[in-house]
Design an enzyme around this catalytic site. Sequence first.
Site, mmCIF file in Angstrom:
data_model
loop_
_atom_site.group_PDB
_atom_site.id
_atom_site.type_symbol
_atom_site.label_atom_id
_atom_site.label_comp_id
_atom_site.label_asym_id
_atom_site.label_seq_id
_atom_site.Cartn_x
_atom_site.Cartn_y
_atom_site.Cartn_z
ATOM 1 N N ARG A 192 0.837 -1.196 0.000
ATOM 2 C CA ARG A 192 0.000 0.000 0.000
ATOM 3 C C ARG A 192 0.876 1.251 0.000
ATOM 4 N NH1 ARG A 192 -4.741 0.061 4.262
ATOM 5 N NH2 ARG A 192 -5.398 1.782 2.893
ATOM 6 N N CYS A 199 -1.483 5.929 9.011
ATOM 7 C CA CYS A 199 -1.756 4.606 8.438
ATOM 8 C C CYS A 199 -2.890 4.781 7.444
ATOM 9 C CB CYS A 199 -2.077 3.598 9.533
ATOM 10 S SG CYS A 199 -3.454 4.096 10.603
#
Length: 280
Positions: free
Chosen positions: A175, A233
């Site tokens: 990611r 995050c």
Amino acid sequence: MQPLITPEDLAVQLDGDQPPVVLDVRWRLGGPPGADSYAEGHIPGAVFVDLDNDLAGEPGEGGRHPLPEPAALQAVLQAAGVRASRPVVAYDDADGSVAARAWWLLRWAGHPAPRVLDGGYAAWQAAGLPVESTVPQPERGDFVVRPGQMPVLDAEGAAELAREGVLLDARAHARYTGETEPVDPRAGHIPGAINAPFSEHVGADGRWRAPEELAAHFAELGVGDDTPVGAYCGSGVTATSVILALEVAGRSEPAALYAGSWSHWSRDPRRPVATGDQPG
């Protein structure tokens, strides 16, 4: 107070005159619901608290798990029996990151003694300690939320920290690089951010790594004792495990949390995005 507590020490404290309040915060992105696991069995006296409904605000412009409104968080904590005069211990059944979110919120709200159960529910069971399915009815607590006791970043602050300090991206490597993005509008990372996957904070047994191991890990990422550091995050949950891990490693000043995280950053097409292995 050390941020972690072992199952054995928690068991002793639960038998004492002033037992800690225990929060079961089990949660999984793809289910099954943590409430179902709680109903099947939990640490005696533990109160279930839901990440989506209790430990976050409504998803929207602020991201998928924005910080809850102080009054709403206070109501949840008081209903769970939380008092400023008693420690609070949170646990999950995964990598400790959801428990870290509860720990961080309690610190942000001004509670003096929150902790995370090292190894979570699995470690409690492995130690042969008792579980129950009875739902407790705790006496209402009196804890008053005083928000702002932990540092928080907005998008501009996160961008500045990525340039002038160290901004740690707690998401999985794929990611971070932009190879995949299963949830948010755009793939990649905040320019200048360094990848520090939250999965690296715990060992194969689910226990948090030793302080010296974590200290070496963060030193390799460029985090020194005086380095301004923050974390983000996907939605502001697993980044709190970075902040907890830094404290376990011995850092005296808490790292800042970009609460909106990538789910907030990626919503605005005007914000730049970096891809690949390098911070950019």
